[in-house]
Write a protein that holds these residues in place. Structure first.
Motif, mmCIF file in Angstrom:
data_model
loop_
_atom_site.group_PDB
_atom_site.id
_atom_site.type_symbol
_atom_site.label_atom_id
_atom_site.label_comp_id
_atom_site.label_asym_id
_atom_site.label_seq_id
_atom_site.Cartn_x
_atom_site.Cartn_y
_atom_site.Cartn_z
ATOM 1 N N GLU A 1 12.955 -10.551 42.584
ATOM 2 C CA GLU A 1 13.205 -11.196 41.298
ATOM 3 C C GLU A 1 12.075 -12.147 40.919
ATOM 4 O OE1 GLU A 1 16.910 -12.972 42.434
ATOM 5 O OE2 GLU A 1 18.047 -11.579 41.186
ATOM 6 N N ILE A 2 11.511 -12.829 41.904
ATOM 7 C CA ILE A 2 10.392 -13.749 41.647
ATOM 8 C C ILE A 2 9.203 -12.968 41.112
ATOM 9 C CG2 ILE A 2 8.688 -15.270 42.741
ATOM 10 C CD1 ILE A 2 10.990 -16.165 44.635
ATOM 11 N N ARG A 3 8.892 -11.829 41.722
ATOM 12 C CA ARG A 3 7.763 -11.010 41.241
ATOM 13 C C ARG A 3 8.003 -10.549 39.810
ATOM 14 N NH1 ARG A 3 6.883 -6.663 45.750
ATOM 15 N NH2 ARG A 3 7.227 -5.483 43.875
ATOM 16 N N THR A 4 9.216 -10.104 39.503
ATOM 17 C CA THR A 4 9.540 -9.660 38.148
ATOM 18 C C THR A 4 9.418 -10.821 37.171
ATOM 19 O OG1 THR A 4 11.028 -7.971 39.020
ATOM 20 C CG2 THR A 4 11.332 -8.606 36.713
ATOM 21 N N TRP A 5 9.944 -11.984 37.534
ATOM 22 C CA TRP A 5 9.875 -13.180 36.688
ATOM 23 C C TRP A 5 8.419 -13.589 36.461
ATOM 24 C CZ3 TRP A 5 8.180 -18.096 38.397
ATOM 25 C CH2 TRP A 5 8.372 -19.136 37.472
ATOM 26 N N ALA A 6 7.619 -13.593 37.514
ATOM 27 C CA ALA A 6 6.218 -14.013 37.408
ATOM 28 C C ALA A 6 5.403 -13.018 36.585
ATOM 29 C CB ALA A 6 5.614 -14.174 38.795
ATOM 30 N N ARG A 7 5.739 -11.736 36.689
ATOM 31 C CA ARG A 7 4.994 -10.703 35.967
ATOM 32 C C ARG A 7 5.033 -10.937 34.457
ATOM 33 N NH1 ARG A 7 7.198 -6.209 38.528
ATOM 34 N NH2 ARG A 7 5.936 -6.596 40.328
ATOM 35 N N HIS A 8 6.154 -11.405 33.930
ATOM 36 C CA HIS A 8 6.248 -11.609 32.478
ATOM 37 C C HIS A 8 5.448 -12.832 32.026
ATOM 38 C CE1 HIS A 8 9.350 -14.794 32.876
ATOM 39 N NE2 HIS A 8 9.062 -15.073 31.618
ATOM 40 N N LEU A 9 4.984 -13.654 32.967
ATOM 41 C CA LEU A 9 4.177 -14.825 32.626
ATOM 42 C C LEU A 9 2.683 -14.516 32.574
ATOM 43 C CD1 LEU A 9 5.986 -17.423 34.904
ATOM 44 C CD2 LEU A 9 6.322 -17.050 32.456
#
Length: 110
Positions: A80-88
């Motif tokens: 989830e952290i990778r997915t969240w960071a990807r949108h940034l």
């Protein structure tokens, strides 16, 4: 600054590609991105950092905790952290290489 068993927040700053060394002279790996990390524990050397940054120390001394969980909306599972960071991430820049030219430099012949 809290002491003993007290806890608080401490923030750092890392700049993309910056070469830094520790107080002991050891090289730190260069950060792949600029970021501002935060952590909950107050370590013994944090007061030295705050003495060297009096503006930050003054801001922390005047700060009030209103009880909000500032990490509430940040995921805790790595996927989830990778997915969240990807949108940034900023949008990818278009390539400057022409599609009909090689990215490798030409070789010289004798």
């Amino acid at each position: 600054m809290p002491t003993g068993d007290s806890v608080g927040s401490m923030f750092g700053k890392f700049y993309a590609g910056a070469q830094e060394t520790t107080a002991a002279g050891h090289r730190l790996p260069a950060s792949p991105a600029s970021f501002l990390p935060g952590r909950a524990a107050v370590r013994r050397r944090d007061p030295r950092f705050l003495r060297a940054t009096p503006d930050l120390a003054a801001a922390l001394a005047a700060a009030a905790d209103d009880g909000r969980d500032v990490f509430e909306h940040i995921p805790t599972e790595w996927k989830e952290i990778r997915t969240w960071a990807r949108h940034l991430l900023p949008p990818a820049k278009p390539s400057t290489c022409s599609p009909d030219r090689s990215a490798s430099p030409p070789t010289r012949s004798s």
